[in-house]
Scaffold this active site. Structure first.
Site, PDB file in Angstrom:
ATOM      1  N   GLY A 185      -9.724  15.618   1.124  1.00 43.89           N
ATOM      2  CA  GLY A 185     -11.505  16.018   1.496  1.00 43.89           C
ATOM      3  C   GLY A 185     -11.782  15.878   3.088  1.00 43.89           C
ATOM      4  O   GLY A 185     -11.712  17.256   4.215  1.00 43.89           O
ATOM      5  N   ARG A 206     -17.562   6.763   2.971  1.00 42.68           N
ATOM      6  CA  ARG A 206     -16.946   7.611   2.537  1.00 42.68           C
ATOM      7  C   ARG A 206     -17.363   8.976   1.487  1.00 42.68           C
ATOM      8  O   ARG A 206     -17.908   9.160   0.834  1.00 42.68           O
ATOM      9  CB  ARG A 206     -15.527   7.682   2.363  1.00 42.68           C
ATOM     10  CG  ARG A 206     -14.755   8.775   2.907  1.00 42.68           C
ATOM     11  CD  ARG A 206     -14.078   9.355   1.570  1.00 42.68           C
ATOM     12  NE  ARG A 206     -13.073  10.340   1.445  1.00 42.68           N
ATOM     13  CZ  ARG A 206     -12.379  11.394   0.608  1.00 42.68           C
ATOM     14  NH1 ARG A 206     -13.070  11.793  -0.810  1.00 42.68           N
ATOM     15  NH2 ARG A 206     -11.829  12.347   0.715  1.00 42.68           N
ATOM     16  N   THR A 215     -10.558  15.723  -8.317  1.00 39.70           N
ATOM     17  CA  THR A 215     -11.838  16.390  -8.238  1.00 39.70           C
ATOM     18  C   THR A 215     -11.639  17.044  -9.708  1.00 39.70           C
ATOM     19  O   THR A 215     -11.266  17.654  -9.298  1.00 39.70           O
ATOM     20  CB  THR A 215     -12.548  16.917  -7.188  1.00 39.70           C
ATOM     21  OG1 THR A 215     -12.133  15.890  -5.997  1.00 39.70           O
ATOM     22  CG2 THR A 215     -13.442  17.623  -7.378  1.00 39.70           C
TER      23      THR A 215
END
Lengths: 314, 314
Positions: free
Chosen positions: A204, A178, A150
């Protein structure tokens, strides 16, 4: 004072452009949006925007968020498809009093209605990686979790305003629908212009268990330096998570306070980029030590060369 | 010791059943799931599950989450349609190592694949309220935000385990794909069996700005009583939000610690339900005072009678 910190080597070009603009006095939110758009638009980055790896069905579903440290306003999109720049949709949503977190079709429809660029986000390269992985799944050798890249940024502008933004294609081969921590306040990001901000990259599902971005900002409020706050929050949580849940995924947090001081902590080797009034854009690598500190080193030319090869050669 | 605390009057019957089971030694996660299912199944409650009010397109889209305070495991669904009991899907997702937060179609498909009950969640009553409101919108008298009646629960069982669950149809007339704080860790809920748990109801867009559920648990970790933690977190944030953002939506938080002690704080009049080993199921109303404390009073028979009328007569 101005400053910007961002996750991963891929943020270098964006941070370089943003730092020049922050120096010239641009608002931090505009600098972050621009920097993240550059990363989203680069087809070589497999975990953000165009060229991001698809879910198990072959669909690119993206997560992004933006938070304004002056007003606490937040905009988030999750599981959004066909949108060229999720960060820009998130930034616009942050100005909405209601309906500021949109998922799936609703998020896409908002983007279309508000004139954002729509495009097919699946590159030939990403499609071919997906096909290859599908075959591996059929052979029963699947590891669904492949990296945690990310892009997250925290910035400070000369007027003292702070902001944060995130953008991610999430877990490669994720199930349809998701979503990860990137669009979630407190887990993926948090910022308060009176204190500082933090943002996360990593698994996450585990980051949500710790609310580490919020925790780091809170520790800075209590007087911790960004580095001490990152160390305290990340290594304490990694310990607790391993104790309670047998295992802990990879995660890495970065932070900057309102003075432009910064910090990082991580349970894996992790590259990030910093630029401030005092420091030109620099790529560092952070590594956890056994005594719950973080070793931070500037990367070498050899390391950068390796990264370039890795990014451009499949 | 065992205990359970839940938002809103509608939780009374569920808490009554759950408290009997907790007394008999049932695991807290099962008690919370059962209690929330009862609320989801009741067509009279306009903000949770069956009978929940739809979004602006007339679609009922639901949010729910479950967190295990022993392991920190979290399952969330958001913007899910056609699923009878979102809390049960969330609880099952909490056992997944990956893909534990699903939105939209992906969440629905997971529920179908795993054999959860599918049904049309739009009641005649909800549809007629939606049609009525649509006409008001056309007359340009829309107030999109109508109540904030998420059910949230925190429980403690005789073995010392804690859990929390939430379920909500979200903002009436919300945009398609809008999600609130209910499925978001730290904002809508947080629990740690070594400390305690908290959960929120209110304007999700504002609750995300404060991560108040996490903040309350953190304050309890620092030694605050649940009541002191709620007061500190909620009134401090309400002040900061009003200062920074001109306005603050309605929000209410409840908490219970690992000793079964509880607390509440709110910026509006707010009803909630508590049952513990020491106390039979009781409905209270909380009101904020001018000096940042919370007045808590048992409701009267008249109040309950009014509520019954309000719930059953449209």
């Amino acid at each position: 004072m101005w400053g910007i910190i961002a996750t991963w080597r891929m943020a270098f070009d964006g941070v370089t452009v943003a730092s020049q603009l922050l120096k010239e006095g641009i608002a931090v939110g505009d600098a972050i949006e621009l920097a993240i758009r550059l990363i989203e638009d680069n087809p070589l980055y497999k975990s953000v925007g165009y060229g991001g790896l698809p879910n198990i069905q072959g669909t690119v579903q993206l997560d992004a968020a933006y938070m304004d440290g002056d007003t606490y306003q937040i905009g988030s999109v999750a599981g959004i498809s066909d949108v060229k720049n999720p960060i820009s949709v998130a930034k616009q949503l942050s100005k909405e009093r209601f309906n500021s977190f949109l998922v799936g079709e609703g998020a896409r429809d908002y983007a279309v209605l508000h004139g954002f660029d729509i495009q097919n986000m699946l590159t030939d390269r990403a499609k071919s990686e997906w096909e290859k992985r599908l075959k591996e799944v059929q052979k029963n050798k699947l590891n669904p979790y492949d990296g945690h890249d990310t892009v997250g940024m925290v910035g400070l502008d000369v007027s003292g305003s702070m902001a944060t933004g995130t953008s991610s294609s999430g877990l490669f081969m994720k199930q349809a629908g998701r979503i990860g921590d990137s669009p979630l306040s407190g887990s993926g990001f948090y910022v308060d212009s009176d204190i500082g901000g933090a943002t996360a990259t990593g698994l996450g599902e585990d980051l949500m268990k710790g609310c580490l971005s919020y925790e780091i900002v809170r520790l800075m409020k209590d007087g911790y330096s960004p580095q001490a706050a990152c160390n305290q929050a990340v290594y304490d949580f990694a310990d607790r998570l391993t104790k309670r849940n047998e295992t802990a995924g990879a995660f890495s947090l970065i932070a900057m306070n309102r003075h432009g001081e910064w910090g990082v902590a991580t349970n894996v080797e992790f590259a990030f980029v910093v630029a401030t009034e005092k420091q030109k854009p620099t790529v560092y690598v952070a590594t956890p030590t056994k005594d719950k500190q973080t070793t931070i080193e500037k990367v070498t030319e050899e390391w950068l060369e390796q990264q370039r090869k890795h990014a451009t050669i499949d």
